[in-house]
Design an enzyme around this catalytic site. Structure first.
Site, PDB file in Angstrom:
ATOM      1  N   LYS A  93     -58.315  19.358  45.355  1.00  0.00           N
ATOM      2  CA  LYS A  93     -59.321  18.415  44.869  1.00  0.00           C
ATOM      3  C   LYS A  93     -58.609  17.135  44.484  1.00  0.00           C
ATOM      4  O   LYS A  93     -57.406  17.143  44.167  1.00  0.00           O
ATOM      5  CB  LYS A  93     -60.049  18.983  43.639  1.00  0.00           C
ATOM      6  CG  LYS A  93     -61.435  18.421  43.424  1.00  0.00           C
ATOM      7  CD  LYS A  93     -62.475  19.042  44.359  1.00  0.00           C
ATOM      8  CE  LYS A  93     -63.874  18.636  43.985  1.00  0.00           C
ATOM      9  NZ  LYS A  93     -64.878  19.319  44.825  1.00  0.00           N
ATOM     10  N   GLY A 196     -81.145  19.359  37.403  1.00  0.00           N
ATOM     11  CA  GLY A 196     -80.408  18.430  38.244  1.00  0.00           C
ATOM     12  C   GLY A 196     -81.011  18.378  39.632  1.00  0.00           C
ATOM     13  O   GLY A 196     -80.881  19.321  40.404  1.00  0.00           O
ATOM     14  N   VAL A 197     -81.707  17.276  39.947  1.00  0.00           N
ATOM     15  CA  VAL A 197     -82.362  17.169  41.253  1.00  0.00           C
ATOM     16  C   VAL A 197     -81.858  15.938  42.000  1.00  0.00           C
ATOM     17  O   VAL A 197     -82.618  15.141  42.529  1.00  0.00           O
ATOM     18  CB  VAL A 197     -83.907  17.157  41.124  1.00  0.00           C
ATOM     19  CG1 VAL A 197     -84.403  18.540  40.794  1.00  0.00           C
ATOM     20  CG2 VAL A 197     -84.391  16.136  40.093  1.00  0.00           C
ATOM     21  N   GLY A 198     -80.535  15.780  42.002  1.00  0.00           N
ATOM     22  CA  GLY A 198     -79.906  14.782  42.854  1.00  0.00           C
ATOM     23  C   GLY A 198     -79.918  15.283  44.272  1.00  0.00           C
ATOM     24  O   GLY A 198     -80.854  15.970  44.701  1.00  0.00           O
ATOM     25  N   LYS A 199     -78.875  14.973  45.047  1.00  0.00           N
ATOM     26  CA  LYS A 199     -78.891  15.314  46.463  1.00  0.00           C
ATOM     27  C   LYS A 199     -79.077  16.811  46.704  1.00  0.00           C
ATOM     28  O   LYS A 199     -79.947  17.224  47.463  1.00  0.00           O
ATOM     29  CB  LYS A 199     -77.602  14.830  47.128  1.00  0.00           C
ATOM     30  CG  LYS A 199     -77.514  13.318  47.247  1.00  0.00           C
ATOM     31  CD  LYS A 199     -76.388  12.890  48.159  1.00  0.00           C
ATOM     32  CE  LYS A 199     -75.018  13.284  47.650  1.00  0.00           C
ATOM     33  NZ  LYS A 199     -73.928  12.794  48.513  1.00  0.00           N
ATOM     34  N   VAL A 200     -78.265  17.641  46.052  1.00  0.00           N
ATOM     35  CA  VAL A 200     -78.348  19.084  46.286  1.00  0.00           C
ATOM     36  C   VAL A 200     -79.621  19.660  45.679  1.00  0.00           C
ATOM     37  O   VAL A 200     -80.367  20.404  46.337  1.00  0.00           O
ATOM     38  CB  VAL A 200     -77.112  19.804  45.710  1.00  0.00           C
ATOM     39  CG1 VAL A 200     -77.257  21.314  45.879  1.00  0.00           C
ATOM     40  CG2 VAL A 200     -75.839  19.328  46.401  1.00  0.00           C
ATOM     41  N   GLY A 201     -79.890  19.342  44.416  1.00  0.00           N
ATOM     42  CA  GLY A 201     -81.069  19.880  43.749  1.00  0.00           C
ATOM     43  C   GLY A 201     -82.352  19.522  44.460  1.00  0.00           C
ATOM     44  O   GLY A 201     -83.282  20.330  44.555  1.00  0.00           O
TER      45      GLY A 201
END
Length: 373
Positions: A93, A196-201
């Site tokens: 990472k 959490g509803v960004g890109k993945v959510g």
């Protein structure tokens, strides 16, 4: 390979703790380029199964110690994620320290690309919090060791698509274990809380709505909530993660912060299943035992969120979305195997996942060493 709205969870650590953590890694390297403002750390945890693949996180850490703690924990998680996913890759990472909104530039990204190139292929980078496919295109002008590029440049594009799909597959497996019945209907009528509803959510909510689940969401970003509510009018919105945790849920899906499962949250949750996209969900060692004592079926984060890794790793073979999607569909079977091993050995699911990963690293890594050595 992570939700772009996530904020890193960095537990407080002492200098001695950081040194102890770092000694588990094969290599930790610092880059400093004053001309572009680049300050970065790459942590290579293991190359036993192959080169270390992991995203680059661009974030304004409060201190260098916080950045180091985050990159050490995340790179270790990537080793286990790749091993359980059956990939011939190790774990690594990177973090770039600073606010991407003000610091990110072509010059900085290309300086970072030269830094990655200097590692000789031991580390392959990709997207993470604060970096995007377009950034990878800039980095690729200086190094071959980059994935997650835009589709226009032959890359996999947005890795959140298969990250969410893999989480959904893992959730089906966990729900089937929790309530029985057929996996195809395991979430129908169940109440699923997504933090959490960004890109993945956002993509995960789409899968859940399609499966007939009742979805409740929260996010610190009002625009992200508004977008999901517009796409799925049946979704119910609550004001905070605390409100979501306290709600009557069948499934809890942490898709933002790391450290989402601490003692208080685990004691409060009504959910029978926990399965989400966030990395490093267990706030501290030992909390997995409390999860087990409460009868919660926990699908370990690095098992179910490996779809994004599978997506960008497929670029190394010449990207095929269908091939990557088929591999991500296998997260259902992998999750079932983890849950079954936990049951048969009488251990928490997180322990079972670690044992599966460590067994593959020992066995396959030893064979790889013989043939390459």
């Amino acid at each position: 390979m992570s939700d772009s709205t996530s904020t890193p969870h960095v537990p407080p650590v002492s200098t001695a703790d950081l040194l102890d953590q770092g000694l588990e890694h094969e290599q930790v390297v610092v880059a400093n380029d004053p001309a572009s403002g680049l300050r970065a750390i790459v942590a290579i945890h293991s190359t036993a199964l192959g080169p270390a693949l992991g995203g680059t996180r661009f974030f304004p850490y409060a201190s260098t110690a916080d950045a180091l703690a985050d990159v050490l924990a995340l790179s270790r998680g990537m080793t286990y994620k790749a091993a359980v996913a059956g990939l011939d890759l190790g774990g690594g990472k990177a973090v770039i320290v600073g606010d991407p909104a003000g610091l990110k530039s072509e010059a900085l990204l290309r300086a970072y690309g030269r830094f990655v190139e200097s590692l000789g292929g031991r580390y392959i980078t990709a997207c993470d919090v604060g970096t995007f496919s377009e950034d990878m295109d800039h980095i690729a002008r200086e190094t071959r060791h980059v994935t997650g590029r835009t589709e226009a440049h032959g890359g996999a594009g947005d890795s959140s698509v298969l990250t969410a799909y893999g989480v959904f597959q893992g959730m089906l497996a966990a729900a089937e274990v929790a309530w029985g019945g057929d996996a195809s209907a395991a979430l129908s009528g169940r109440t699923v809380g997504v933090a959490g509803v960004g890109k993945v959510g956002r993509h995960l909510v789409g899968h859940l709505a399609g499966a007939g689940a009742e979805v409740v969401v929260t996010d610190v970003n009002p625009a992200a909530v508004a977008r999901v509510a517009d796409e799925h009018p049946s979704v119910r919105v609550v004001g905070s993660t605390a409100d979501l945790v306290a709600a009557e849920l069948d499934v809890y899906a942490p898709c933002a912060l790391g450290g989402a499962l601490d003692d208080e949250v685990v004691r409060t949750l009504s959910a029978r299943v926990v399965c989400g996209a966030a990395n490093n969900q267990l706030a501290h060692p030992g909390v997995e035992k409390l999860v087990e004592e409460r009868g919660i079926v926990y699908a370990p984060d690095y098992v179910v969120n490996a779809g994004g890794l599978m997506q960008v790793a497929d670029e190394l073979e010449g990207f095929s979305f269908e091939r990557a999607r088929q591999r991500a569909a296998g997260i259902y079977d992998t999750t079932r195997a983890v849950l079954e091993r936990a049951r048969s050995e009488g251990v928490p699911t997180a322990t079972a996942a670690d044992r599966i990963a460590e067994q593959r690293i020992r066995e396959v890594g030893r064979l790889r060493g013989i043939w390459l050595g």
